[in-house]
Write an enzyme that holds these catalytic residues in place. Structure first.
Site, PDB file in Angstrom:
ATOM      1  CB  CYS A   1       8.253  -1.736  -7.910  1.00  0.00           C
ATOM      2  SG  CYS A   1       7.884  -1.907  -5.866  1.00  0.00           S
TER       3      CYS A   1
ATOM      4  CB  CYS B   1       4.888  -3.565  -6.290  1.00  0.00           C
ATOM      5  SG  CYS B   1       5.589  -1.911  -6.033  1.00  0.00           S
TER       6      CYS B   1
END
Lengths: 122, 506
Positions: A42, A45
């Protein structure tokens, strides 16, 4: 006493850990799993984590910071995964104050002032 | 020295936040002060003002809870096997509503931060026309200076302080929505509940009075199964069309709310059982009566939150009767660079959408080179009683007063929502009334609708009224079938004709 960090993976481990620290302020950062090199699938993230970590010292004393890897990309994309169903998460990264409606989702986690606000607001 | 901010807004409610966020869009340096003085019962809440915390939002959600209760009863007729009677648990509803409200408080905090608006959780008062002294809960003081200041501190429910026991034993809407436990007695036997004492002190606004807290609360409390009584000294929904107001209360009576009309309380005492003993005068019979209740909620009007602002120091003029701040069409007060929006202002409807619109337009005039003023005419509104009442434009009384009864035509109809038929629900108060000018194009002056989803029904028609819609244009508008709203497009019986206004089905 300061604060402490707990690293967990998956929903059951998250719930167990949160329950163990019931009564103390609990903040949780949910991110996608990391590969062997420590990089998450991700990208948001990857951006958010250092921003959040820089603000951890603003958490009130006795706080518990739970760093939770939710699973792989396929698990996360499943609309019925436990994080979406039970914690009502809509995206990763999500930073929240457990047990309250206070949370920051995705790009909101990139902003240090918002993260600081989450950690210090009543 | 230079002022720290281009705009300082005192009050983080509907009007204040809208103004601040709009000003920030123009790249200005903006700050908001918000502070909630706890209610006498100790209730407090977060950023967002009355609407979010103790007004529109929790009220509509609890109204929905009550409507769902009625739907559950209707469900059987439609084939659902629901066990009757169905019980309601206050704490489940309250927690869900309160959590949602808290998420809105948080949402506002994030938005302000995101738009670079500085937020101070402090109680503000004027030191001079460009300086606000802010005080935190802990007593810490901060001074903030600004080129322009907008006062948007709204109002709080009044207490009838002349009634013994009123303050100590009564709650208001500020407290009702935050109760963790049912205001009624627990589980099995539903005892007696809220006594709402209603007195009218709201000033009449012909273009849209503000909905009635006591009736809406009494409505949903009855709907969730609590034994509720409303006490009124005079008329309900002052400022609204009175024929519509009586239909609303008539429906509430048939729905189960008790009314003590033309009565007023004289004292409140606490009994050993912890119930409250209320004594009142019945002005019709000239007698004194008494009864006991679990909870007493005052809904006797709202007072503007101006006393602690120190307005006299800077010369901001207020209406001597009601304490509201006097503003002109620019929302400007008597002091240059000091403005006011929302419930705090004199002569404006006490509504969220008007406060928001006024706040935004003000910001655009101050920083966006706009000259557009707020238009307070034909503001639609809805009273969310169990049978809802939505309206836009003039009441029949206001139209008669302005134009004379000979110059207006009133069309009306009693109708029955299709959904009520199978459910065997009483539609006696489902009624529509439209007031038009009699001459020339027959412009529509006012539209009044009592029925399910009244707010949704009236919203669209407000656009028509804004555009100067006429009766002939309405008659050319085809209805959507089957709906309640279509009955508006079919209005043709006039009051003047004296004919029966009951609509027959298709």
């Amino acid at each position: 006493m300061g604060w402490e960090e707990k690293q967990v993976r998956g929903y059951p481990e998250f719930v167990q850990t949160a329950q163990r620290y019931h009564g103390r302020p609990i903040f949780a950062l949910f991110c996608g799993d990391k590969d062997a090199e420590g990089k998450s699938w991700c990208p948001d993230c990857v951006t958010a984590e250092p921003v959040v970590r820089k603000e951890l010292h603003n958490m009130p004393d006795e706080s518990v910071f739970i760093y939770c890897l939710v699973g792989d990309r396929a698990y996360w994309k499943d609309p019925n995964n436990e994080f979406r169903k039970n914690l009502k998460l809509t995206g990763v990264p999500t930073l929240l104050k457990y047990g309250t409606p206070q949370k920051l989702v995705e790009e909101e986690c990139f902003k240090a002032e918002l993260v600081r606000m989450l950690f210090t607001e009543d | 020295g230079r002022n720290e901010y281009d705009l300082l807004v005192v009050g983080g409610g509907s009007g204040g936040l809208a103004c601040a966020k709009e000003a920030a869009q123009f790249g200005r340096k903006v700050a908001v002060l918000d502070y909630v003085e706890p209610s006498p019962q100790g209730t407090k809440w977060g950023l967002g003002g009355t609407c979010v915390n103790v007004g529109c939002i929790p009220k509509k959600l609890m109204h929905q809870a009550a409507l769902l209760g009625s739907a559950l009863k209707d469900a059987q007729h439609y084939g659902w096997n629901t066990a009757q009677p169905v019980h309601h648990t206050w704490s489940v509803m309250a927690q869900a509503v309160q959590n949602y409200v808290k998420s809105l408080n948080w949402g506002h905090r994030v938005q302000l931060q995101d738009k670079n608006v500085k937020y101070f959780n402090m109680k503000g008062s004027f030191s001079d026309p460009h300086t606000i002294r802010g005080l935190t809960k802990a007593g810490k003081e901060t001074t903030v200076t600004a080129e322009n200041i907008v006062i948007a501190t709204g109002g709080r429910p009044k207490y009838p302080l002349h009634i013994a026991g009123a303050l100590e034993y009564g709650i208001t809407s500020d407290d009702l929505f935050w109760l963790k436990e049912s205001p009624g007695k627990t589980p099995v036997v539903y005892y007696l509940f809220i006594l709402h004492v209603y007195e009218n002190t709201v000033s009449i606004s012909l273009t849209g009075a503000s909905p009635d807290v006591s009736l809406e609360c009494a409505g949903f409390l009855t709907g969730i199964g609590l034994d509720t009584t409303v006490m009124m000294r005079s008329i309900p929904l002052r400022g609204f069309d009175q024929q519509m107001a009586s239909l609303v209360t008539e429906h509430m009576e048939s729905y189960g709310t008790k009314f003590l009309k033309r009565c007023f309380p004289t004292k409140v005492e606490k009994l050993e059982s912890n119930r409250l003993q209320v004594t009142w005068k019945n002005t019709d019979l000239g007698t004194e009566e008494t009864d006991s209740f679990n909870t007493l909620m005052w809904a006797v009007g709202r007072a503007p939150a101006t006393e602690t602002l120190n307005l006299e120091t800077v010369g901001v003029k207020t209406n001597s009767e009601n304490g509201k701040i006097i503003v002109d069409a620019n929302e400007a007060t008597s002091v240059p660079h000091i403005y006011a929006v929302g419930d705090i202002t004199e002569g404006r409807p006490e509504l969220t959408p008007t406060a928001i619109a006024a706040g935004k337009l003000l910001a655009r005039r101050l920083f966006g080179q706009s000259s557009e003023l707020m238009d307070y005419d034909n503001v639609p509104t809805t009273v969310f009683t169990p049978l809802e009442y939505g309206c836009v434009g003039l009441s029949e009384e206001a139209a008669v007063q302005r134009y004379g009864s000979d110059n207006i035509e009133v069309y009306h109809a009693y109708y029955k929502p299709l959904e009520f038929t199978v459910a065997e629900r009483d539609a006696t108060q489902c009624y529509i009334k439209m007031v038009c000018l009699r001459e020339r194009e027959q412009r529509i002056l006012g539209l009044h609708f009592i029925g399910p989803n009244a707010g949704e029904v009236i919203q669209g028609f407000a656009l028509g009224i804004k555009c100067g819609a006429t009766y002939p244009q309405l008659m050319k508008t085809i209805g959507i079938h089957p709906t309640c709203a279509e009955e508006i497009t079919k209005l043709h019986i006039t009051k003047r004709s004296g004919l029966d206004a009951t609509v027959t089905g298709c």
